[in-house]
Design a protein around this motif. Structure first.
Motif, PDB file in Angstrom:
ATOM      1  N   ARG A  49       0.828  -1.207   0.000  1.00  0.00           N
ATOM      2  CA  ARG A  49       0.000   0.000   0.000  1.00  0.00           C
ATOM      3  C   ARG A  49       0.859   1.251   0.000  1.00  0.00           C
ATOM      4  O   ARG A  49       1.945   1.280   0.581  1.00  0.00           O
ATOM      5  N   PHE A  50       0.316   2.296  -0.634  1.00  0.00           N
ATOM      6  CA  PHE A  50       1.025   3.565  -0.614  1.00  0.00           C
ATOM      7  C   PHE A  50       0.642   4.314   0.648  1.00  0.00           C
ATOM      8  O   PHE A  50      -0.522   4.613   0.888  1.00  0.00           O
ATOM      9  N   ILE A  51       1.645   4.589   1.452  1.00  0.00           N
ATOM     10  CA  ILE A  51       1.468   5.418   2.639  1.00  0.00           C
ATOM     11  C   ILE A  51       2.550   6.490   2.550  1.00  0.00           C
ATOM     12  O   ILE A  51       3.742   6.169   2.421  1.00  0.00           O
ATOM     13  N   PRO A  52       2.168   7.767   2.592  1.00  0.00           N
ATOM     14  CA  PRO A  52       3.172   8.834   2.460  1.00  0.00           C
ATOM     15  C   PRO A  52       4.280   8.720   3.518  1.00  0.00           C
ATOM     16  O   PRO A  52       4.022   8.389   4.680  1.00  0.00           O
ATOM     17  N   THR A  53       5.494   9.025   3.104  1.00  0.00           N
ATOM     18  CA  THR A  53       6.658   8.919   3.978  1.00  0.00           C
ATOM     19  C   THR A  53       6.520   9.731   5.265  1.00  0.00           C
ATOM     20  O   THR A  53       6.888   9.228   6.331  1.00  0.00           O
ATOM     21  N   PRO A  54       6.004  10.969   5.229  1.00  0.00           N
ATOM     22  CA  PRO A  54       5.865  11.709   6.491  1.00  0.00           C
ATOM     23  C   PRO A  54       4.937  11.010   7.502  1.00  0.00           C
ATOM     24  O   PRO A  54       5.191  11.050   8.705  1.00  0.00           O
ATOM     25  N   ILE A  55       3.925  10.335   7.004  1.00  0.00           N
ATOM     26  CA  ILE A  55       3.022   9.605   7.907  1.00  0.00           C
ATOM     27  C   ILE A  55       3.753   8.406   8.511  1.00  0.00           C
ATOM     28  O   ILE A  55       3.646   8.146   9.716  1.00  0.00           O
ATOM     29  N   ILE A  56       4.500   7.682   7.690  1.00  0.00           N
ATOM     30  CA  ILE A  56       5.276   6.538   8.190  1.00  0.00           C
ATOM     31  C   ILE A  56       6.255   7.007   9.259  1.00  0.00           C
ATOM     32  O   ILE A  56       6.364   6.407  10.331  1.00  0.00           O
ATOM     33  N   GLN A  57       6.971   8.086   8.973  1.00  0.00           N
ATOM     34  CA  GLN A  57       7.947   8.603   9.925  1.00  0.00           C
ATOM     35  C   GLN A  57       7.283   9.036  11.229  1.00  0.00           C
ATOM     36  O   GLN A  57       7.792   8.750  12.322  1.00  0.00           O
ATOM     37  N   ALA A  58       6.144   9.707  11.123  1.00  0.00           N
ATOM     38  CA  ALA A  58       5.429  10.156  12.324  1.00  0.00           C
ATOM     39  C   ALA A  58       4.967   8.972  13.167  1.00  0.00           C
ATOM     40  O   ALA A  58       5.086   8.989  14.403  1.00  0.00           O
ATOM     41  N   LYS A  59       4.451   7.938  12.513  1.00  0.00           N
ATOM     42  CA  LYS A  59       3.995   6.743  13.241  1.00  0.00           C
ATOM     43  C   LYS A  59       5.162   6.047  13.932  1.00  0.00           C
ATOM     44  O   LYS A  59       5.066   5.674  15.104  1.00  0.00           O
ATOM     45  N   ILE A  60       6.272   5.880  13.226  1.00  0.00           N
ATOM     46  CA  ILE A  60       7.424   5.178  13.804  1.00  0.00           C
ATOM     47  C   ILE A  60       8.029   5.975  14.960  1.00  0.00           C
ATOM     48  O   ILE A  60       8.357   5.406  16.011  1.00  0.00           O
TER      49      ILE A  60
END
Length: 185
Positions: free
Chosen positions: A15-26
């Motif tokens: 799935r496409f998940i924007p990088t800023p969202i991934i970084q914020a979640k991690i």
């Protein structure tokens, strides 16, 4: 272990998940699942609620497990709500169920292996992701199986647990993830 599961999910998900969202979640999960528990441990040690980091008695485990349940509940409703990434939401629901079961056992004076709960829960999540996304992660699953065996062996070698505590810990990690697969797979 939850951070490993989430990082693996983001690495393998098609799935496409924007990088800023991934970084914020991690980053938020790192703070809530690594830094905050370390700070809470030092707080508990300072006020005399825990003696060592090993939490050798079931009584010592009650308050840390309760705090872990609260942190996981916070993650479920603030970081990974059910409306965003359903696989990770149910992964953390499984973690919450495992933590609650371990807490109940600690209250009943039984010491299940939290190490085995964590590693077996992540293993089952990886298996479910492999099926869900139809991806071949045999190498990762084999490595996780070896890690599960290593964790169990080390807990026995250190005389931190007996076989019964390890098996119950393994099932407490596997079963919630396996049951919850029905809701997102």
């Amino acid at each position: 272990m939850p951070l490993f599961g989430v990082t693996f999910y983001f690495a393998k998900s098609p799935r496409f998940i924007p990088t800023p969202i991934i970084q914020a979640k991690i980053i938020s999960l790192f703070i809530l699942t690594v830094l905050l528990p370390i700070l809470l441990y030092f707080l508990l040690k300072t006020i005399g609620k825990t003696k060592t980091i090993y939490l050798e008695t079931p009584e010592e485990r009650v308050l840390p497990l309760l705090l872990n349940c609260i942190i996981t509940f916070l993650i479920l409703f603030r970081v990974l709500p059910s409306t965003e990434i359903i696989e990770l939401y149910y992964f953390f629901v499984g973690i919450l169920i495992s933590s609650l079961a371990c807490l109940i056992l600690a209250i009943l004076k039984f010491k299940a292996s939290i190490h085995m709960i964590g590693v077996s829960g992540v293993f089952m999540f990886y298996v479910a992701l492999s099926i869900h996304f139809s991806i071949n992660i045999i190498g990762t699953l084999a490595l996780m199986f070896i890690i599960m065996g290593s964790v169990a062996s080390s807990r026995l070698h250190l005389k931190a647990h007996n076989g019964k505590e390890l098996i119950i810990g393994c099932f407490l990690g596997l079963l919630p993830q396996l049951i919850l697969v029905n809701y997102w797979l």
